[in-house]
Design a protein around this motif. Structure first.
Motif, PDB file in Angstrom:
ATOM      1  N   ASN A 101      19.502 -23.253  29.052  1.00 42.00           N
ATOM      2  CA  ASN A 101      20.552 -23.681  29.979  1.00 42.00           C
ATOM      3  C   ASN A 101      21.693 -24.398  29.268  1.00 42.00           C
ATOM      4  N   LYS A 102      21.922 -24.013  28.013  1.00 42.86           N
ATOM      5  CA  LYS A 102      23.087 -24.436  27.230  1.00 42.86           C
ATOM      6  C   LYS A 102      23.101 -25.902  26.816  1.00 42.86           C
ATOM      7  N   PHE A 103      21.925 -26.550  26.821  1.00 46.37           N
ATOM      8  CA  PHE A 103      21.851 -27.903  26.276  1.00 46.37           C
ATOM      9  C   PHE A 103      21.678 -27.782  24.769  1.00 46.37           C
ATOM     10  N   GLU A 104      22.308 -28.674  24.057  1.00 46.52           N
ATOM     11  CA  GLU A 104      22.231 -28.696  22.607  1.00 46.52           C
ATOM     12  C   GLU A 104      21.680 -30.057  22.184  1.00 46.52           C
ATOM     13  N   ALA A 105      21.542 -30.237  20.910  1.00 50.14           N
ATOM     14  CA  ALA A 105      21.085 -31.534  20.376  1.00 50.14           C
ATOM     15  C   ALA A 105      19.868 -32.036  21.143  1.00 50.14           C
ATOM     16  N   VAL A 106      18.887 -31.145  21.316  1.00 48.90           N
ATOM     17  CA  VAL A 106      17.653 -31.506  22.018  1.00 48.90           C
ATOM     18  C   VAL A 106      16.750 -32.233  21.028  1.00 48.90           C
ATOM     19  N   ARG A 107      16.531 -33.513  21.271  1.00 50.73           N
ATOM     20  CA  ARG A 107      15.699 -34.346  20.400  1.00 50.73           C
ATOM     21  C   ARG A 107      14.555 -34.926  21.215  1.00 50.73           C
ATOM     22  N   HIS A 108      13.483 -35.305  20.541  1.00 48.81           N
ATOM     23  CA  HIS A 108      12.371 -35.935  21.255  1.00 48.81           C
ATOM     24  C   HIS A 108      11.744 -37.038  20.405  1.00 48.81           C
ATOM     25  N   VAL A 109      11.079 -37.935  21.090  1.00 47.38           N
ATOM     26  CA  VAL A 109      10.382 -39.065  20.466  1.00 47.38           C
ATOM     27  C   VAL A 109       9.008 -39.171  21.119  1.00 47.38           C
ATOM     28  N   TRP A 110       7.962 -39.318  20.298  1.00 41.68           N
ATOM     29  CA  TRP A 110       6.602 -39.531  20.801  1.00 41.68           C
ATOM     30  C   TRP A 110       6.322 -41.028  20.920  1.00 41.68           C
ATOM     31  N   TYR A 111       5.622 -41.408  21.978  1.00 39.94           N
ATOM     32  CA  TYR A 111       5.154 -42.784  22.176  1.00 39.94           C
ATOM     33  C   TYR A 111       3.656 -42.733  22.435  1.00 39.94           C
TER      34      TYR A 111
END
Length: 125
Positions: A101-111
């Protein structure tokens, strides 16, 4: 729609009594009220939202279900998403949907650790 909650524990409620998340295992969702719900599409229409700077979803394991229910025409109006995930499978599904859906710079963080592993995804256009 029924909303399940506990009068003594005001920080938690759920539309699903069986899977409702509560922080303390001794807390149960025994109280119920009838409420109405809106889809994202209906909410954007009702409030005349043309652009949403930030959509934040933290639905205790139901995050992907909610995100995937949002109409593509509404996702086009959203600039940034912050969404929780509870597993590697959730992470992969959410990232795939956001990228499609055209989102960029998809980052994630685990907790968290062990069975309480969870994380947050950040994405923007």
């Amino acid at each position: 729609t029924k909303l399940y909650y506990n009068k003594r524990y005001t920080a938690g409620c759920s539309l699903n009594k069986k899977t409702g998340h509560v922080w303390y295992s001794s807390t149960s969702l025994n109280d119920v009220e009838e409420t109405s719900c809106l889809s994202a599409k209906d909410m954007f229409k009702l409030l005349k939202i043309d652009k949403c700077d930030l959509l934040k979803i933290d639905a205790e394991g139901h995050d992907y279900t909610i995100l995937s229910s949002i109409d593509k025409s509404i996702l086009e109006k959203i600039m940034t998403v912050q969404i929780e995930f509870k597993s590697q499978k959730d992470l992969n599904q959410i990232k795939d949907l956001l990228l499609k859906n055209k989102f960029e710079a998809v980052r994630h963080v685990w907790y968290g650790k062990g069975d309480e592993n969870y994380g947050m995804i950040f994405a923007h256009k």
